[in-house]
Design an enzyme around this catalytic site. Structure first.
Site, PDB file in Angstrom:
ATOM      1  N   ASN A 104      -5.804   6.549  -1.097  1.00 45.78           N
ATOM      2  CA  ASN A 104      -6.700   6.025  -2.137  1.00 45.78           C
ATOM      3  C   ASN A 104      -7.333   4.682  -1.762  1.00 45.78           C
ATOM      4  O   ASN A 104      -7.977   4.045  -2.590  1.00 45.78           O
ATOM      5  CB  ASN A 104      -5.956   5.921  -3.481  1.00 45.78           C
ATOM      6  N   ASP A 151      -1.647  -0.804  -3.997  1.00 48.87           N
ATOM      7  CA  ASP A 151      -1.792   0.038  -5.185  1.00 48.87           C
ATOM      8  C   ASP A 151      -0.519   0.060  -6.033  1.00 48.87           C
ATOM      9  O   ASP A 151       0.493  -0.571  -5.693  1.00 48.87           O
ATOM     10  CB  ASP A 151      -2.203   1.459  -4.780  1.00 48.87           C
ATOM     11  N   GLU A 185      -3.827 -17.239 -21.238  1.00 39.97           N
ATOM     12  CA  GLU A 185      -4.102 -18.169 -20.138  1.00 39.97           C
ATOM     13  C   GLU A 185      -4.952 -19.321 -20.674  1.00 39.97           C
ATOM     14  O   GLU A 185      -6.175 -19.215 -20.743  1.00 39.97           O
ATOM     15  CB  GLU A 185      -4.843 -17.467 -18.993  1.00 39.97           C
ATOM     16  N   ASP A 235      -6.350 -13.040 -20.099  1.00 37.47           N
ATOM     17  CA  ASP A 235      -7.086 -13.905 -19.175  1.00 37.47           C
ATOM     18  C   ASP A 235      -8.069 -14.804 -19.936  1.00 37.47           C
ATOM     19  O   ASP A 235      -8.458 -14.502 -21.059  1.00 37.47           O
ATOM     20  CB  ASP A 235      -7.849 -12.975 -18.219  1.00 37.47           C
ATOM     21  N   ASN A 279       0.845  -1.186   0.000  1.00 36.18           N
ATOM     22  CA  ASN A 279       0.000   0.000   0.000  1.00 36.18           C
ATOM     23  C   ASN A 279       0.885   1.242   0.000  1.00 36.18           C
ATOM     24  O   ASN A 279       1.364   1.670   1.041  1.00 36.18           O
ATOM     25  CB  ASN A 279      -0.917  -0.024   1.223  1.00 36.18           C
ATOM     26  N   GLY A 332      -6.302  -2.378  -0.167  1.00 32.75           N
ATOM     27  CA  GLY A 332      -5.714  -1.047  -0.283  1.00 32.75           C
ATOM     28  C   GLY A 332      -4.353  -0.970  -0.961  1.00 32.75           C
ATOM     29  O   GLY A 332      -3.788   0.111  -1.114  1.00 32.75           O
TER      30      GLY A 332
END
Ligand code: CA
Length: 615
Positions: free
Chosen positions: A139, A161, A357, A328, A134, A159
């Site tokens: 944010n 980032d 993937e 993905d 974090n 949280g």
């Protein structure tokens, strides 16, 4: 007088405020792009009825399309020798201009250290930004967004980032990693009960989630990584978007998404795409069923949607400078759409790389998704350079856990790579021992440090592009919690309130430090081990619970011996004489000790020993 004000207000609502543009995608474009067309998607109340007009040198309108929903307008443009500047676009109804906006064409960057691709000389570090560090607690919770951070929820947002990752690039570099793959960072403004911290439920494909940072922050993160010689791989998803995506609040057309009422959830059997005997029923269910009810399944047969998605990839590659894409759920969408997407991206950025993937069972289903596949020609060529090699991971799990036998235990590894002729280029496969969807490798190994090390050493020496999941360098085990959060624990020390930090030697436990040193040593050694990057793989049939293979070029060779026995094991030189003929000693890359390879030699118990062979 009051009536007049009301009338003015009404007119303002109808023609002023109400016809504001809510979305302009892509938000801007560039000069000198490798593609000469641009499809603008405009979204705003009733703008589908308006006619666009502009005069700008080098830019012409090829086609204007409206969708079923009158709130969308599609403008297809062609661009030649365009200069940077603002295109003043007027949307008109008859002679009246209803909307005016500026569309910016930026100067394309001349920086060459971008879009570098990745290959078997790299080691990819996979991390989840919400769970790594974090960097900015401001944010964690953003006003107006649906989910707030709460670290007490293992399947909620914590949280972490982009700044957290950027601040720890030196940690990643020290480990020997040369590329970083972040799970998706697109805006995922989903309801808290869904748990979209993982990023696979995009609600806006042109925005970085504000809880991770901003578009500008992502771009400077890529720059910072490049300055440290770390490549960046962006995770994308074209199979679905989150059910809170703005498209679902104002559906562009009925054929934008597959009908959930009709198809329900997918069967998750990607194999039906490569199965010559598959039923249409199963294929429909795979391609048109939704992953989960919260992930709206895109119908890429819609050409406007297909162009939107392809252009979105090109926009991010150009905007951010990323070096590769991990796509993905690769085996779920229409495969013709996917090959078209790959071709469009790779033609525009030839030095780029893409890994899909392809989470399927069996080598033949995996290899189907790599370009120029072998086998019966069904007319399909994926054009995809790289696939995720799930088969190696499945084999390694069994190799290190099951008892040795003709086809069991270490023999599994022999059978896995002996099928490599099915791949057009197995050295382009991304190999891994775990990831964010799989149980932690240390847990799979029954929390046995020796087996953990055996597996990691295999990962660093087998053909392909290794990928290491964050925390694996610390022998992190699954957390004792329910749900996917069990494999996605926070890196301790990534949050200011944590009582210790695994990012520093002082903060690591004895066991974590032991794993860290092991991983760091091997990964950094691999950086310069050219025989591992592109050498030939020669292996010998596993015998007596051991497996021997070589990676060799004309002037370099590495010998790898996996001995799963609890006792030291002797090896007869004559079996390996042809490769060993040019060499006299093998230097153990971990401890620097040597063995004499001009005669029979011995390897200690329960280990993967790696020897740099010296003349
Ligand atoms: Ca934060």
């Amino acid at each position: 007088m009051k009536k007049l004000f009301f009338l003015i207000f009404l007119l303002y609502c109808l023609y002023g405020n109400s016809q504001k543009l809510q979305h302009i995608d892509p938000p801007f474009w560039w000069t000198d792009m490798p593609v000469s067309t641009l499809q603008l998607m405009l979204h705003g109340v009733n703008i589908g009825k308006l006619t666009p007009e502009f005069i700008y040198p080098g830019v012409t309108i090829k086609e204007v399309k409206s969708l079923e929903n009158p709130n969308y307008l599609i403008i297809n443009m062609s661009l030649t020798d365009v200069e940077s500047g603002d295109i003043q676009i007027r949307l008109k109804e008859g002679n009246k201009t209803r909307v005016t906006f500026n569309y910016t064409i930026k100067q394309r960057t001349s920086d060459t250290k971008r879009n570098l691709g990745f290959d078997s000389s790299d080691v990819i570090y996979l991390l989840m930004p919400d769970r790594f560090a974090n960097g900015n607690s401001e944010n964690d919770t953003v006003d107006g967004m649906l989910e707030a951070a709460d670290r007490s929820k293992p399947n909620g947002r914590h949280g972490g980032d982009i700044k957290g990752v950027a601040d720890r690039l030196d940690y990643i570099k020290d480990l020997g990693m040369t590329a970083v793959w972040l799970t998706p960072t697109f805006e995922n403004d989903m309801k808290p009960e869904y748990g979209a911290y993982h990023g696979y439920a995009a609600t806006d494909l042109y925005k970085i989630d504000r809880r991770f940072g901003s578009n500008e922050e992502f771009k400077s993160f890529v720059q910072k990584a490049h300055d440290k010689d770390i490549k960046v791989i962006m995770d994308m998803i074209h199979n679905h978007v989150g059910d809170q995506h703005w498209w679902l609040k104002d559906l562009p057309s009925k054929d934008w998404f597959h009908d959930f009422e009709k198809y329900g959830t997918t069967n998750f059997r990607g194999e039906v795409q490569s199965d010559p005997h598959a039923s249409q029923y199963d294929l429909d269910k795979l391609q048109k069923g939704w992953f989960v009810p919260e992930l709206a399944d895109l119908d890429q047969r819609n050409p406007i949607l297909a162009s939107y998605l392809i252009q979105n990839s090109i926009w991010w590659i150009e905007y951010s400078g990323v070096d590769g894409i991990r796509m993905d759920t690769y085996v779920y969408p229409y495969k013709d759409y996917l090959s078209n997407w790959v071709e469009s991206v790779m033609n525009a950025y030839p030095s780029f790389n893409i890994v899909g993937e392809a989470w399927v069972e069996r080598v033949a289903h995996e290899s189907y998704w790599q370009q120029d596949k072998s086998g019966e020609d069904d007319g399909y060529n994926s054009k995809l350079p790289s696939v995720t090699d799930f088969q190696i991971m499945f084999a390694l799990d069994r190799a290190l856990i099951d008892d040795f036998g003709w086809k069991n235990g270490l023999s599994e590894l022999y059978y896995a790579v002996s099928q490599d002729r099915l791949y057009s280029d197995p050295n382009q496969n991304v190999v891994f021992i775990d990831n964010h969807d799989i149980e932690r490798f240390y847990t799979k190994m029954g929390e046995d440090p020796d087996l953990f090390k055996m597996g990691y050493a295999y990962l660093m020496t087998i053909r392909g592009i290794p990928q290491v999941y964050y925390g694996t360098e610390l022998m992190l085990a699954n957390s004792p919690v329910q749900g996917d959060g069990r494999k996605r624990a926070d890196m301790i020390g990534g949050w200011e309130e944590d009582s210790r930090s695994v990012f520093t030697a002082e903060g690591r436990t004895t066991q974590e430090q032991e794993a860290y040193e092991y991983v760091k040593k091997l990964t950094n050694w691999r950086k310069n081990a050219t025989a591992i990057h592109h050498g030939k793989l020669t292996h010998f049939i596993p015998e007596d619970n051991s497996y021997v293979y070589f990676r060799h070029t004309n002037d370099q060779a590495v010998m790898v011996i996996m001995n799963r026995n609890d006792q030291p094991k002797s090896f007869e030189r004559k079996r390996f004489a042809k490769i060993l003929a040019d060499y006299s000693t093998g230097v153990n890359v971990l401890d620097g000790t040597s063995i004499d390879v001009s005669k029979d030699f011995k390897v200690g118990p329960k280990q993967t020993a790696i020897f740099d062979l010296k003349k």
